[in-house]
Motif scaffolding. Structure first.
Motif, PDB file in Angstrom:
ATOM      1  N   SER A   1       0.817  -1.212   0.000  1.00 32.38           N
ATOM      2  CA  SER A   1       0.000   0.000   0.000  1.00 32.38           C
ATOM      3  C   SER A   1       0.855   1.269   0.000  1.00 32.38           C
ATOM      4  O   SER A   1       0.316   2.370  -0.052  1.00 32.38           O
ATOM      5  N   ASN A   2       2.192   1.140   0.064  1.00 26.82           N
ATOM      6  CA  ASN A   2       3.075   2.316   0.008  1.00 26.82           C
ATOM      7  C   ASN A   2       3.046   2.935  -1.380  1.00 26.82           C
ATOM      8  O   ASN A   2       2.894   2.229  -2.373  1.00 26.82           O
ATOM      9  N   PRO A   3       3.223   4.256  -1.466  1.00 32.31           N
ATOM     10  CA  PRO A   3       3.310   4.886  -2.786  1.00 32.31           C
ATOM     11  C   PRO A   3       4.522   4.365  -3.561  1.00 32.31           C
ATOM     12  O   PRO A   3       5.556   4.039  -2.989  1.00 32.31           O
ATOM     13  N   VAL A   4       4.373   4.300  -4.883  1.00 31.47           N
ATOM     14  CA  VAL A   4       5.437   3.822  -5.758  1.00 31.47           C
ATOM     15  C   VAL A   4       5.809   4.960  -6.696  1.00 31.47           C
ATOM     16  O   VAL A   4       4.942   5.543  -7.350  1.00 31.47           O
ATOM     17  N   PHE A   5       7.092   5.288  -6.771  1.00 34.89           N
ATOM     18  CA  PHE A   5       7.596   6.351  -7.639  1.00 34.89           C
ATOM     19  C   PHE A   5       8.258   5.723  -8.850  1.00 34.89           C
ATOM     20  O   PHE A   5       9.009   4.764  -8.725  1.00 34.89           O
ATOM     21  N   MET A   6       7.980   6.276 -10.026  1.00 39.32           N
ATOM     22  CA  MET A   6       8.614   5.770 -11.242  1.00 39.32           C
ATOM     23  C   MET A   6       8.843   6.905 -12.214  1.00 39.32           C
ATOM     24  O   MET A   6       8.180   7.940 -12.151  1.00 39.32           O
TER      25      MET A   6
ATOM     26  N   ASN B   1      -0.436   4.676  -6.234  1.00 39.83           N
ATOM     27  CA  ASN B   1      -0.872   4.144  -4.947  1.00 39.83           C
ATOM     28  C   ASN B   1      -0.882   5.201  -3.843  1.00 39.83           C
ATOM     29  O   ASN B   1      -0.483   4.939  -2.727  1.00 39.83           O
ATOM     30  N   LEU B   2      -1.357   6.407  -4.166  1.00 43.21           N
ATOM     31  CA  LEU B   2      -1.481   7.434  -3.141  1.00 43.21           C
ATOM     32  C   LEU B   2      -2.745   7.191  -2.314  1.00 43.21           C
ATOM     33  O   LEU B   2      -3.808   6.956  -2.872  1.00 43.21           O
TER      34      LEU B   2
END
Length: 135
Positions: free
Chosen positions: A89-94, A108-109
């Motif tokens: 559930s953590n935010p994912v940066f790409m 996933n904010l």
């Protein structure tokens, strides 16, 4: 002896290309044993993903390191899935590169879009994302 430029290394690499699922996939095998795999969207010709892999200390293939695009989820039943891992559930940066810009995407904010604000810190040369909710 001069260090070969990136373009010289790219030209000297063995290349394999194929089209699958609406994506052009290109695999590069460099002379030093490193591998790079890229995927391009067929309609827009934009880079979708870029991954790197190099030999480990015993000479076997290492894990893919994602440079651009979404990281792939590990196969079920793998040993790593049984160890401690970060929450899904953590935010994912790409990163996403287009012809005209470099974009950073966040997936996933947990809160609505209106809760977030984005600012640029010139001294630290970074982007800061804040929430307006009180925790």
């Amino acid at each position: 002896m001069a260090v070969p430029s990136w373009l010289d290394r790219l030209r000297a690499a063995r290349k394999t290309a194929l089209v699958q699922d609406g994506k052009r996939k290109i695999h590069y095998l460099f002379e030093d044993g490193k591998e790079m795999a890229e995927e391009y969207d067929m309609k827009t010709s934009q880079l979708v993903s870029r991954k790197w892999r190099e030999k480990n200390t015993l000479g076997g293939s290492g894990k893919w390191q994602v440079e651009v695009g979404e990281p792939t989820s590990p196969a079920l039943g793998a040993l790593e899935s049984e160890l401690i891992k970060e929450s899904s559930s953590n935010p994912v940066f790409m990163r996403k590169d287009t012809l005209t810009s470099f974009q950073w995407r966040i997936r996933n904010l947990p809160y609505p879009k209106e809760v977030y604000s984005v600012s640029v810190e010139k001294e630290q040369r970074c982007c800061v994302i804040r929430t307006s909710n009180k925790k």
